[in-house]
Structure formats: structure tokens, C-alpha cells
Motif scaffolding. Sequence first.
Motif, PDB file in Angstrom:
ATOM      1  N   LYS A 138       0.843  -1.184   0.000  1.00 34.55           N
ATOM      2  CA  LYS A 138       0.000   0.000   0.000  1.00 34.55           C
ATOM      3  C   LYS A 138       0.885   1.243   0.000  1.00 34.55           C
ATOM      4  O   LYS A 138       1.820   1.354   0.790  1.00 34.55           O
ATOM      5  N   ARG A 139       0.579   2.169  -0.872  1.00 37.23           N
ATOM      6  CA  ARG A 139       1.373   3.388  -0.942  1.00 37.23           C
ATOM      7  C   ARG A 139       1.122   4.280   0.264  1.00 37.23           C
ATOM      8  O   ARG A 139       2.040   4.879   0.806  1.00 37.23           O
ATOM      9  N   VAL A 140      -0.156   4.372   0.669  1.00 36.62           N
ATOM     10  CA  VAL A 140      -0.490   5.197   1.824  1.00 36.62           C
ATOM     11  C   VAL A 140      -1.504   4.459   2.699  1.00 36.62           C
ATOM     12  O   VAL A 140      -2.503   3.948   2.205  1.00 36.62           O
ATOM     13  N   ILE A 141      -1.210   4.401   4.003  1.00 30.33           N
ATOM     14  CA  ILE A 141      -2.135   3.826   4.972  1.00 30.33           C
ATOM     15  C   ILE A 141      -2.614   4.963   5.874  1.00 30.33           C
ATOM     16  O   ILE A 141      -1.805   5.616   6.546  1.00 30.33           O
ATOM     17  N   CYS A 168      -8.077  12.591 -11.700  1.00 31.47           N
ATOM     18  CA  CYS A 168      -8.361  11.171 -11.912  1.00 31.47           C
ATOM     19  C   CYS A 168      -9.795  10.991 -12.410  1.00 31.47           C
ATOM     20  O   CYS A 168     -10.755  11.392 -11.740  1.00 31.47           O
ATOM     21  N   ARG A 169      -9.909  10.412 -13.598  1.00 26.12           N
ATOM     22  CA  ARG A 169     -11.245  10.124 -14.134  1.00 26.12           C
ATOM     23  C   ARG A 169     -11.809   8.879 -13.456  1.00 26.12           C
ATOM     24  O   ARG A 169     -11.067   8.086 -12.871  1.00 26.12           O
ATOM     25  N   GLU A 195      -9.834   3.153  -9.859  1.00 24.70           N
ATOM     26  CA  GLU A 195      -9.691   1.901  -9.115  1.00 24.70           C
ATOM     27  C   GLU A 195      -8.249   1.579  -8.713  1.00 24.70           C
ATOM     28  O   GLU A 195      -7.998   1.205  -7.563  1.00 24.70           O
ATOM     29  N   PRO A 196      -7.254   1.713  -9.608  1.00 21.29           N
ATOM     30  CA  PRO A 196      -5.875   1.411  -9.178  1.00 21.29           C
ATOM     31  C   PRO A 196      -5.398   2.321  -8.053  1.00 21.29           C
ATOM     32  O   PRO A 196      -4.673   1.872  -7.155  1.00 21.29           O
ATOM     33  N   ARG A 197      -5.805   3.575  -8.074  1.00 19.02           N
ATOM     34  CA  ARG A 197      -5.397   4.487  -7.006  1.00 19.02           C
ATOM     35  C   ARG A 197      -6.025   4.073  -5.685  1.00 19.02           C
ATOM     36  O   ARG A 197      -5.365   4.050  -4.650  1.00 19.02           O
ATOM     37  N   LEU A 198      -7.311   3.735  -5.714  1.00 22.38           N
ATOM     38  CA  LEU A 198      -7.990   3.325  -4.485  1.00 22.38           C
ATOM     39  C   LEU A 198      -7.412   2.015  -3.950  1.00 22.38           C
ATOM     40  O   LEU A 198      -7.333   1.816  -2.737  1.00 22.38           O
ATOM     41  N   ALA A 224      -0.106  13.369  -2.231  1.00 24.82           N
ATOM     42  CA  ALA A 224      -0.523  13.160  -3.615  1.00 24.82           C
ATOM     43  C   ALA A 224       0.575  12.464  -4.421  1.00 24.82           C
ATOM     44  O   ALA A 224       0.298  11.600  -5.263  1.00 24.82           O
ATOM     45  N   ARG A 225       1.813  12.817  -4.177  1.00 22.78           N
ATOM     46  CA  ARG A 225       2.929  12.167  -4.885  1.00 22.78           C
ATOM     47  C   ARG A 225       2.996  10.687  -4.551  1.00 22.78           C
ATOM     48  O   ARG A 225       3.261   9.853  -5.421  1.00 22.78           O
ATOM     49  N   SER A 226       2.751  10.362  -3.288  1.00 21.94           N
ATOM     50  CA  SER A 226       2.755   8.946  -2.887  1.00 21.94           C
ATOM     51  C   SER A 226       1.629   8.182  -3.579  1.00 21.94           C
ATOM     52  O   SER A 226       1.797   7.014  -3.952  1.00 21.94           O
ATOM     53  N   LEU A 227       0.484   8.845  -3.740  1.00 24.84           N
ATOM     54  CA  LEU A 227      -0.667   8.177  -4.363  1.00 24.84           C
ATOM     55  C   LEU A 227      -0.509   7.995  -5.863  1.00 24.84           C
ATOM     56  O   LEU A 227      -1.060   7.072  -6.449  1.00 24.84           O
ATOM     57  N   SER A 228       0.233   8.882  -6.496  1.00 25.76           N
ATOM     58  CA  SER A 228       0.281   8.888  -7.970  1.00 25.76           C
ATOM     59  C   SER A 228       1.511   8.234  -8.565  1.00 25.76           C
ATOM     60  O   SER A 228       1.564   7.996  -9.760  1.00 25.76           O
ATOM     61  N   HIS A 229       2.528   7.907  -7.735  1.00 22.24           N
ATOM     62  CA  HIS A 229       3.750   7.378  -8.345  1.00 22.24           C
ATOM     63  C   HIS A 229       3.592   5.924  -8.756  1.00 22.24           C
ATOM     64  O   HIS A 229       2.694   5.228  -8.301  1.00 22.24           O
TER      65      HIS A 229
END
Length: 342
Positions: free
Chosen positions: A4-7, A145-146, A151-154, A337-342
Motif C-alpha cells: 500500500k502506498r499510503v495507509i 483522476c477520471r 480503481e488502481p489508485r484506491l 498526492a505524490r505517494s498516491l500517484s507514483h
Amino acid sequence: MEHKRVIFVVGAGASSEVGLPLGNQLKGIIANHLKNERSSEINSALLREAHKSSDSSFQNKAYAASQKIAKAMAQAPSIDNFVNAHADDAYVKLCAKLAIVTTILRAERESTLWCETFPQKDQINYRRIKDTWFARFFDLITSDCRHQDLEPRLSSIAMIIFNYDRCVEHYLHLAFQNYYTISESDAAELVSKIEIYHPYGSCGSLDFQDNTNGIGFGEHVTSEELANASEGIRTFTEGTDSSKSNIEALRECIGLGEKMVFLGFAFHDINLKLLSAKRSGSGGVITILGSALGLSDRDIELLGEELPQNFDTISQKVTLRRLRSGDLLSEYARDIARSLSH
């Protein structure tokens, strides 16, 4: 289990931004529900349980347990601590759990996420909550994010929610519908992509999560529904028992995390112990960011030393700020945001 990128670790301070009670307030409300004449919902549920029990003194024992809880709430750090101290008393556990569900359902109904007439019951007045962490969190997870790319971000997010309420799930389900103009079922599918844990349980699945047995946000419940929902509340001992909880999956999730963000979390030792996890593999690094409103300089200093050890990480990057949860997300929006999008 994927990393997980962010918890996000969510405590009572986060839910208080929409009107849910903090720990001290929750104790007082629970005491009022149980002292002397118990609330009608709890009495009805206990009467139902008494009819099912073979113990002829059930009612007397339940009344004594209710008074024991009510008298001790001013001393207890939290209702969780008190129930844990009386883990062998089945009547204390039962009465406490019934009072917790009764209190939280009422609190959901009285929160700023509840709206009976604006413009319909299953909606939210987003203007009322624009300055809360809910709005800032939604901005972060949907930014640029459209719908079809969400889904991949979530799936890269996990949430560990120490509160009994279902505010996060309720909010996201309606916010996704409103923002992306999608159906209830499509929004429910998006919510399901986020790995969500309630270490101490909750008031039950929401109706969009379970069409048969779900309990709507802030819904009035029958004595049977109240009794059933109370079974979903867990004590600390139950929350760390792998046969009664998903604690192993929760700790594995933490062990695979990159960044932890604490929102409205009080950093009580009992909860940090529950979260303690070993890193998966070697060389794992985790960064820790958290709101620390109400903590002293010394507490913040000590937590800076303790948290990396608690999560078995080589990282020394711990940032705790005396900010409300929403303000923390605003100040560190680019970093998260950087953690979520990388």
C-alpha cells in the motif's frame, strides 16, 4: 497482499470534525445510557437477550454491569480500556457493546454527514463539510483522476479506522456518486477497492454493503438489530485475537506500507500495541505523518523515537504536527498526492 502506498489511520479526532463524540464525550454519553434507568433501546435488547438466556438472574447481572460501567466512566481512559480491564465479565461486555452501538448510531444521525431533507435523505450537504478532512481526503484521492482510472489508485490505499462509526464509508459512497455522476452500485464498487479495517469493529455493514442485514447510516434499529450489531463491536483482546478479527491481515498490510498518515489519532499505547507490525522483507522504509493536536512537546519527541520501532522500520522520518486532520491533509497535500500517484 500487494503493498500500500499510503495507509491512513483514523481516530476519534477525525470523526469529531463532523460532530461525532471524542473519547471523553463518548464515555459520558455511554454512562448516561446505562446509569439508573437504561435507555429504552438497551432495555429492549437486554430483555430479548434475557429471554434467550438460561440464566435466571440475567436481568440482575445485566443491571449490575450497567451500573459498574456508568460509575467507572469518569475514571476510565476510554470505554475500550474499561471493557478490556473487565474482559472476563460477559455482562460488562454485553452492556458496553449495546451502549456503544446505541450511542454511535445516534451520533451518526446528529452529525453533519446526516441530512434528512437536503435535498433528500441519502445526500450530503457538501458545503457544511468543506473544511473537514473528509473533503480534503476526497480531493487527494480523486485529483486529476477520471472515474475509469480511479480503481488502481484506491487499491493502493488502506484505511485503519479505530472508530465504531461508518462515516468514511458513508461519505465516500455518496461523494463518488455525486462527483462522478455514477450509480449507487458503481460507487459501492469503488468503496470496496479501498482496504478498510475497523480493529474494534463497527455498528455493522451499511445497507449499500449488505442489502439484507446492513444498517443504514444513523438508522433507528429494532432490539434484534441492536443486539446483532453489538456483536460486531470488539474489545482490545478480541481485536488482537486472530480467530475473532482480521488482525493478521491488518498487520501484514502495515508491514507492506510505504507511508502512514495518522488523522485525529491519540496515540494511546493500547492502540499502538494493536498496530505493531513487522516489515515484510528487508530494507523496507516507511514514513510517518500525523496530526498531534493536544500532544505536549515531550510526547511528540517520544513518539518520534517510538513509532519507527513500533512499525519495525529503518526510517527516521516521523512528522507530527499540532493540526486538525483536515489542516494536516491540506498542508501536506502535495507530499501525499505524490505517494498516491507514483
